[in-house]
Design a protein around this motif. Structure first.
Motif, PDB file in Angstrom:
ATOM      1  N   VAL A  30     -21.550  88.114  31.524  1.00 56.01           N
ATOM      2  CA  VAL A  30     -20.547  88.958  30.857  1.00 56.01           C
ATOM      3  C   VAL A  30     -20.607  90.377  31.391  1.00 56.01           C
ATOM      4  O   VAL A  30     -21.628  91.057  31.273  1.00 56.01           O
ATOM      5  CB  VAL A  30     -20.786  88.958  29.335  1.00 56.01           C
ATOM      6  N   HIS A  31     -19.495  90.825  31.962  1.00 53.68           N
ATOM      7  CA  HIS A  31     -19.389  92.204  32.427  1.00 53.68           C
ATOM      8  C   HIS A  31     -18.420  93.015  31.569  1.00 53.68           C
ATOM      9  O   HIS A  31     -18.529  94.239  31.509  1.00 53.68           O
ATOM     10  CB  HIS A  31     -18.909  92.242  33.880  1.00 53.68           C
ATOM     11  N   ASP A  32     -17.486  92.319  30.959  1.00 59.51           N
ATOM     12  CA  ASP A  32     -16.454  92.999  30.178  1.00 59.51           C
ATOM     13  C   ASP A  32     -16.349  92.341  28.813  1.00 59.51           C
ATOM     14  O   ASP A  32     -16.462  91.111  28.704  1.00 59.51           O
ATOM     15  CB  ASP A  32     -15.076  92.867  30.848  1.00 59.51           C
ATOM     16  N   MET A  33     -16.090  93.139  27.807  1.00 58.16           N
ATOM     17  CA  MET A  33     -15.824  92.581  26.480  1.00 58.16           C
ATOM     18  C   MET A  33     -14.605  93.256  25.895  1.00 58.16           C
ATOM     19  O   MET A  33     -14.370  94.445  26.141  1.00 58.16           O
ATOM     20  CB  MET A  33     -17.037  92.738  25.569  1.00 58.16           C
ATOM     21  N   GLY A  34     -13.831  92.486  25.167  1.00 58.27           N
ATOM     22  CA  GLY A  34     -12.601  93.036  24.625  1.00 58.27           C
ATOM     23  C   GLY A  34     -12.289  92.495  23.250  1.00 58.27           C
ATOM     24  O   GLY A  34     -12.923  91.543  22.780  1.00 58.27           O
ATOM     25  N   GLU A  43       2.566  86.845  19.671  1.00 53.60           N
ATOM     26  CA  GLU A  43       1.630  86.556  20.748  1.00 53.60           C
ATOM     27  C   GLU A  43       0.318  87.299  20.520  1.00 53.60           C
ATOM     28  O   GLU A  43       0.279  88.347  19.864  1.00 53.60           O
ATOM     29  CB  GLU A  43       2.233  87.002  22.090  1.00 53.60           C
ATOM     30  N   ARG A  44      -0.736  86.744  21.090  1.00 54.22           N
ATOM     31  CA  ARG A  44      -2.020  87.455  21.048  1.00 54.22           C
ATOM     32  C   ARG A  44      -1.904  88.686  21.936  1.00 54.22           C
ATOM     33  O   ARG A  44      -1.461  88.587  23.089  1.00 54.22           O
ATOM     34  CB  ARG A  44      -3.137  86.537  21.526  1.00 54.22           C
ATOM     35  N   GLU A  45      -2.339  89.835  21.422  1.00 51.77           N
ATOM     36  CA  GLU A  45      -2.180  91.074  22.159  1.00 51.77           C
ATOM     37  C   GLU A  45      -3.508  91.811  22.312  1.00 51.77           C
ATOM     38  O   GLU A  45      -4.401  91.713  21.462  1.00 51.77           O
ATOM     39  CB  GLU A  45      -1.171  92.001  21.471  1.00 51.77           C
ATOM     40  N   PHE A  46      -3.581  92.552  23.384  1.00 50.65           N
ATOM     41  CA  PHE A  46      -4.757  93.358  23.689  1.00 50.65           C
ATOM     42  C   PHE A  46      -4.903  94.501  22.696  1.00 50.65           C
ATOM     43  O   PHE A  46      -3.916  95.118  22.300  1.00 50.65           O
ATOM     44  CB  PHE A  46      -4.623  93.914  25.104  1.00 50.65           C
ATOM     45  N   VAL A  47      -6.154  94.780  22.315  1.00 50.21           N
ATOM     46  CA  VAL A  47      -6.440  95.909  21.426  1.00 50.21           C
ATOM     47  C   VAL A  47      -7.327  96.932  22.128  1.00 50.21           C
ATOM     48  O   VAL A  47      -6.984  98.104  22.217  1.00 50.21           O
ATOM     49  CB  VAL A  47      -7.115  95.433  20.123  1.00 50.21           C
ATOM     50  N   ALA A  48      -8.474  96.477  22.613  1.00 50.47           N
ATOM     51  CA  ALA A  48      -9.428  97.399  23.235  1.00 50.47           C
ATOM     52  C   ALA A  48     -10.381  96.614  24.119  1.00 50.47           C
ATOM     53  O   ALA A  48     -10.574  95.413  23.925  1.00 50.47           O
ATOM     54  CB  ALA A  48     -10.214  98.164  22.173  1.00 50.47           C
ATOM     55  N   ALA A  49     -10.985  97.311  25.091  1.00 50.87           N
ATOM     56  CA  ALA A  49     -11.946  96.667  25.980  1.00 50.87           C
ATOM     57  C   ALA A  49     -13.024  97.648  26.385  1.00 50.87           C
ATOM     58  O   ALA A  49     -12.818  98.862  26.380  1.00 50.87           O
ATOM     59  CB  ALA A  49     -11.246  96.110  27.220  1.00 50.87           C
ATOM     60  N   LEU A  50     -14.177  97.065  26.735  1.00 51.45           N
ATOM     61  CA  LEU A  50     -15.331  97.843  27.167  1.00 51.45           C
ATOM     62  C   LEU A  50     -15.897  97.190  28.418  1.00 51.45           C
ATOM     63  O   LEU A  50     -16.174  95.989  28.424  1.00 51.45           O
ATOM     64  CB  LEU A  50     -16.393  97.852  26.062  1.00 51.45           C
ATOM     65  N   ALA A  51     -16.039  97.994  29.469  1.00 52.08           N
ATOM     66  CA  ALA A  51     -16.708  97.521  30.673  1.00 52.08           C
ATOM     67  C   ALA A  51     -18.171  97.918  30.570  1.00 52.08           C
ATOM     68  O   ALA A  51     -18.487  99.106  30.513  1.00 52.08           O
ATOM     69  CB  ALA A  51     -16.072  98.142  31.909  1.00 52.08           C
ATOM     70  N   THR A  57     -13.879 102.529  28.575  1.00 56.21           N
ATOM     71  CA  THR A  57     -13.152 101.886  27.485  1.00 56.21           C
ATOM     72  C   THR A  57     -11.655 101.952  27.727  1.00 56.21           C
ATOM     73  O   THR A  57     -11.155 102.861  28.413  1.00 56.21           O
ATOM     74  CB  THR A  57     -13.500 102.535  26.136  1.00 56.21           C
ATOM     75  N   TYR A  58     -10.936 101.015  27.136  1.00 57.53           N
ATOM     76  CA  TYR A  58      -9.496 100.903  27.300  1.00 57.53           C
ATOM     77  C   TYR A  58      -8.900 100.559  25.936  1.00 57.53           C
ATOM     78  O   TYR A  58      -9.491  99.777  25.178  1.00 57.53           O
ATOM     79  CB  TYR A  58      -9.156  99.810  28.312  1.00 57.53           C
ATOM     80  N   TYR A  59      -7.723 101.109  25.651  1.00 55.32           N
ATOM     81  CA  TYR A  59      -7.089 100.895  24.357  1.00 55.32           C
ATOM     82  C   TYR A  59      -5.602 100.644  24.500  1.00 55.32           C
ATOM     83  O   TYR A  59      -4.933 101.217  25.372  1.00 55.32           O
ATOM     84  CB  TYR A  59      -7.286 102.123  23.447  1.00 55.32           C
ATOM     85  N   VAL A  63      -3.266 101.890  19.008  1.00 60.50           N
ATOM     86  CA  VAL A  63      -4.549 102.067  18.317  1.00 60.50           C
ATOM     87  C   VAL A  63      -5.334 103.268  18.840  1.00 60.50           C
ATOM     88  O   VAL A  63      -6.386 103.600  18.291  1.00 60.50           O
ATOM     89  CB  VAL A  63      -5.429 100.796  18.410  1.00 60.50           C
ATOM     90  N   LYS A  64      -4.840 103.908  19.884  1.00 60.74           N
ATOM     91  CA  LYS A  64      -5.536 105.072  20.432  1.00 60.74           C
ATOM     92  C   LYS A  64      -5.676 106.152  19.370  1.00 60.74           C
ATOM     93  O   LYS A  64      -4.726 106.471  18.660  1.00 60.74           O
ATOM     94  CB  LYS A  64      -4.776 105.624  21.640  1.00 60.74           C
ATOM     95  N   GLY A  65      -6.869 106.705  19.266  1.00 58.80           N
ATOM     96  CA  GLY A  65      -7.129 107.739  18.270  1.00 58.80           C
ATOM     97  C   GLY A  65      -7.506 107.192  16.910  1.00 58.80           C
ATOM     98  O   GLY A  65      -7.981 107.943  16.049  1.00 58.80           O
ATOM     99  N   ARG A  66      -7.310 105.906  16.687  1.00 60.52           N
ATOM    100  CA  ARG A  66      -7.674 105.289  15.405  1.00 60.52           C
ATOM    101  C   ARG A  66      -8.818 104.287  15.557  1.00 60.52           C
ATOM    102  O   ARG A  66      -9.664 104.172  14.672  1.00 60.52           O
ATOM    103  CB  ARG A  66      -6.469 104.579  14.802  1.00 60.52           C
ATOM    104  N   PHE A  67      -8.838 103.547  16.644  1.00 61.41           N
ATOM    105  CA  PHE A  67      -9.856 102.532  16.884  1.00 61.41           C
ATOM    106  C   PHE A  67     -10.825 103.014  17.959  1.00 61.41           C
ATOM    107  O   PHE A  67     -10.442 103.765  18.869  1.00 61.41           O
ATOM    108  CB  PHE A  67      -9.215 101.228  17.355  1.00 61.41           C
ATOM    109  N   SER A  68     -12.061 102.545  17.865  1.00 59.78           N
ATOM    110  CA  SER A  68     -13.063 102.894  18.859  1.00 59.78           C
ATOM    111  C   SER A  68     -13.921 101.669  19.151  1.00 59.78           C
ATOM    112  O   SER A  68     -14.464 101.063  18.235  1.00 59.78           O
ATOM    113  CB  SER A  68     -13.931 104.042  18.346  1.00 59.78           C
ATOM    114  N   ILE A  69     -14.050 101.336  20.435  1.00 58.90           N
ATOM    115  CA  ILE A  69     -14.885 100.204  20.846  1.00 58.90           C
ATOM    116  C   ILE A  69     -16.193 100.745  21.395  1.00 58.90           C
ATOM    117  O   ILE A  69     -16.213 101.757  22.115  1.00 58.90           O
ATOM    118  CB  ILE A  69     -14.154  99.315  21.880  1.00 58.90           C
ATOM    119  N   SER A  70     -17.274 100.078  21.039  1.00 63.93           N
ATOM    120  CA  SER A  70     -18.591 100.480  21.546  1.00 63.93           C
ATOM    121  C   SER A  70     -19.447  99.236  21.670  1.00 63.93           C
ATOM    122  O   SER A  70     -19.093  98.169  21.161  1.00 63.93           O
ATOM    123  CB  SER A  70     -19.237 101.503  20.617  1.00 63.93           C
TER     124      SER A  70
END
Length: 123
Positions: A30-34, A43-51, A57-59, A63-70
């Motif tokens: 695993v190199h990436d998680m989302g 449809e299933r849609e992208f929310v956030a990802a972490l390399a 990180t990608y959003y 959701v930018k400014g409201r969600f945070s992936i860690s």
């Protein structure tokens, strides 16, 4: 690789929730998680990802400014902190993992998926 999500539930608009996704098995793959989400009839849609490498990180725009992936790569766990939740955030949220290195917003970047956890935001 097995992924298990937790932390979903019912919350009022403006509230917060934190989702967790624990990976087990061949986590060296695993190199990436989302995080993705799927609302009824959509449809299933992208929310956030972490390399993991570099920690980028990608959003999704809504959701930018409201969600945070860690992530915690010792525990092989990724988190999604969700603040200022809106009724339109209601969906089943899925954790995903892969090693393709991008494009992170695409479902096809990920090889492994969790079972999903329901998030319901009431107005």
């Amino acid at each position: 690789v097995q992924l298990v999500e937790s932390g979903g539930g019912l919350v009022q608009a403006g509230g917060s929730l934190t989702l967790s996704c624990a990976a087990s098995g061949r986590t060296d793959r695993v190199h990436d998680m989302g995080w993705f989400r799927q609302a009824p009839g959509k449809e299933r849609e992208f929310v956030a990802a972490l390399a993991w490498s570099g920690g980028r990180t990608y959003y999704e725009d809504s959701v930018k400014g409201r969600f945070s992936i860690s992530g915690d790569n010792v525990k092989n766990t990724v988190y999604l902190q969700m603040n200022s939740l809106k009724p339109e955030d209601t969906a089943v949220y899925y954790c995903a993992a892969g090693n393709a290195g991008g494009p992170y917003i695409s479902r096809w970047n990920y090889d492994y998926w969790g079972q999903g956890t329901q998030v319901t935001v009431s107005s």
